[in-house]
Design an enzyme around this catalytic site. Structure first.
Site, short mmCIF file in Angstrom:
data_model
loop_
_atom_site.label_atom_id
_atom_site.label_comp_id
_atom_site.label_asym_id
_atom_site.label_seq_id
_atom_site.Cartn_x
_atom_site.Cartn_y
_atom_site.Cartn_z
N ASP A 184 1.40 -3.73 -1.91
CA ASP A 184 2.99 -4.84 -1.23
C ASP A 184 4.58 -4.37 -0.95
O ASP A 184 4.83 -3.95 0.29
CB ASP A 184 2.83 -6.05 -1.92
CG ASP A 184 1.11 -6.86 -2.46
OD1 ASP A 184 0.57 -6.20 -3.06
OD2 ASP A 184 1.19 -7.87 -2.42
N ASP A 240 11.14 -7.49 -4.41
CA ASP A 240 10.20 -8.13 -3.47
C ASP A 240 11.75 -8.52 -1.95
O ASP A 240 11.92 -9.10 -0.79
CB ASP A 240 9.96 -9.51 -3.98
CG ASP A 240 8.23 -8.94 -4.24
OD1 ASP A 240 7.50 -8.35 -3.04
OD2 ASP A 240 7.59 -9.73 -5.03
#
Length: 406
Positions: free
Chosen positions: A182, A122
């Site tokens: 994602d 991330d």
């Protein structure tokens, strides 16, 4: 949750808040006025000034629980840590209010250590949404250095045998090499790193990852699985699963949003038409889905069992709206018109009192009614920091489209 009756009526009648009167729906005819966009951004500035006063200096916001008047925060290691400073910087760009930049810089100091974090995929969310916006607005060699080190940390999770960046290190009893949709969002960080450093390795990995995702994450109707688990030795697909969607074969709304945004971005950065085609297919899946509400704010999963009583996810709508505003610039004709109208509908309804908080309320968050992880009963029907980020980004993108019409 507030009743959606009024906003559904708004969407069904085709009325847009603060719209320009127009007899045409050409793709280049913008329906939202500069006054409307400015008002939403001014409201956002006011809310984040409330947030800044309430937030502890060493923390970053995650969500807010109204009943307990409880602001939930995180450390810098949490995946959403970059969104708050990123939103502050967008709002600083709009308003010129230096107090927003000061608050953002204080959070950047906290975030900097994550440049060495090799335990997460991330880092694009964490570093590019924050330091990337800072460097865009206030170029600084230090910001550049932090991001390039972060990009090195991110590609340490890439495995050539799989052709992807590993998403998670947990649940090793269930998955060998899990990759979530994602992760498409973190590839923009790598594309930037190649442009900035002149080293093609970052962009090459981004493209390989995007190609693997395109091949393995999508069904024939262009809906996306959440998690693809790969064999670490052969690279073969072991499982097609979900972690946050209703079922393995359902279409988790935010996952569809991540995929759309990711492939629009990959087309922008590479000009490879395969990515534009994929983005168009995903957009058409979303916008033509029979379970997409008239106001454009999706249920948390397109296949949720209790539709039409299922929770809405404003975060998914904000991400989709931002992506559509960019996608419509790459197409023309009726396609452009469809994407622009859909984004305007989403922005209009997100800006209504159904989804947007009143000044001083909501813990300083802008939007209400998002869903983080419903199956885990985590962050359900609450504000979320990334919903605010992409909502503000979409407003800024629309403001740029207005251009000299302002």
């Amino acid at each position: 949750m507030k009743k959606l009756k009024s906003i559904l009526l708004l969407a069904l009648t085709g009325t847009l808040l603060a719209c320009q009167s127009t007899s045409s729906t050409n793709g280049d005819q913008l329906l939202l006025t500069a006054d409307f966009v400015d008002q939403q951004l001014k409201n956002a500035v006011e809310q984040y000034q409330v947030m800044a006063k309430r937030l502890p200096p060493q923390s970053l916001p995650k969500t807010y629980y109204e009943e307990q008047d409880s602001l939930e925060t995180s450390s810098t290691r949490w995946w959403t840590s970059g969104f708050y400073p990123g939103t502050l910087l967008y709002l600083y760009e709009y308003s010129g209010d230096s107090t927003l930049a000061v608050e953002a810089k204080q959070k950047l100091q906290l975030l900097e250590k994550e440049k060495n974090n090799k335990g997460t995929h991330d880092l694009g969310f964490m570093l590019y949404c924050s330091f990337g916006n800072a460097n865009r607005l206030m170029p600084d060699l230090h910001y550049r250095s932090v991001m390039l080190q972060g990009a090195e940390s991110l590609i340490s999770r890439y495995k050539d045998a799989v052709g992807a960046i590993k998403s998670w290190d947990h649940h090793t009893d269930q998955w060998q090499f899990p990759v979530i949709i994602d992760n498409m969002m973190n590839l923009e960080f790598l594309n930037w790193a190649s442009r900035e450093s002149g080293d093609s390795k970052f962009a090459n990995i981004a493209k390989i990852h995007a190609n693997s995702t395109l091949k393995n994450h999508f069904r024939n109707d262009y809906s996306s699985y959440h998690v693809i688990d790969y064999d670490t030795i052969t690279g073969a697909v072991r499982h097609r699963h979900t972690a946050q969607g209703a079922q393995h074969e359902s279409a988790w709304a935010r996952g569809q949003a991540w995929g759309l945004y990711g492939y629009v971005m990959m087309y922008r950065d590479t000009q490879d038409s395969i990515y534009l085609n994929q983005a168009v297919h995903i957009a058409n899946y979303i916008l033509n889905h029979p379970n997409l509400p008239k106001d454009g704010v999706p249920y948390w999963d397109f296949d949720a069992e209790n539709i039409p009583d299922a929770k809405r996810d404003a975060s998914a709508a904000a991400i989709i709206a931002s992506a559509l505003l960019e996608l419509q610039t790459y197409v023309d004709g009726e396609q452009q018109n469809q994407y622009l109208r859909a984004a305007e509908n989403m922005l209009t309804n997100l800006s209504s009192d159904v989804y947007k908080a009143k000044k001083g309320s909501n813990g300083g968050f802008i939007l209400t009614h998002s869903v983080g992880h419903l199956l885990a009963n985590s962050e359900v029907d609450v504000p979320l920091t990334y919903a605010d980020y992409y909502y503000v980004e979409a407003l800024m993108r629309y403001r740029n489209l207005l251009g000299d019409k302002r």
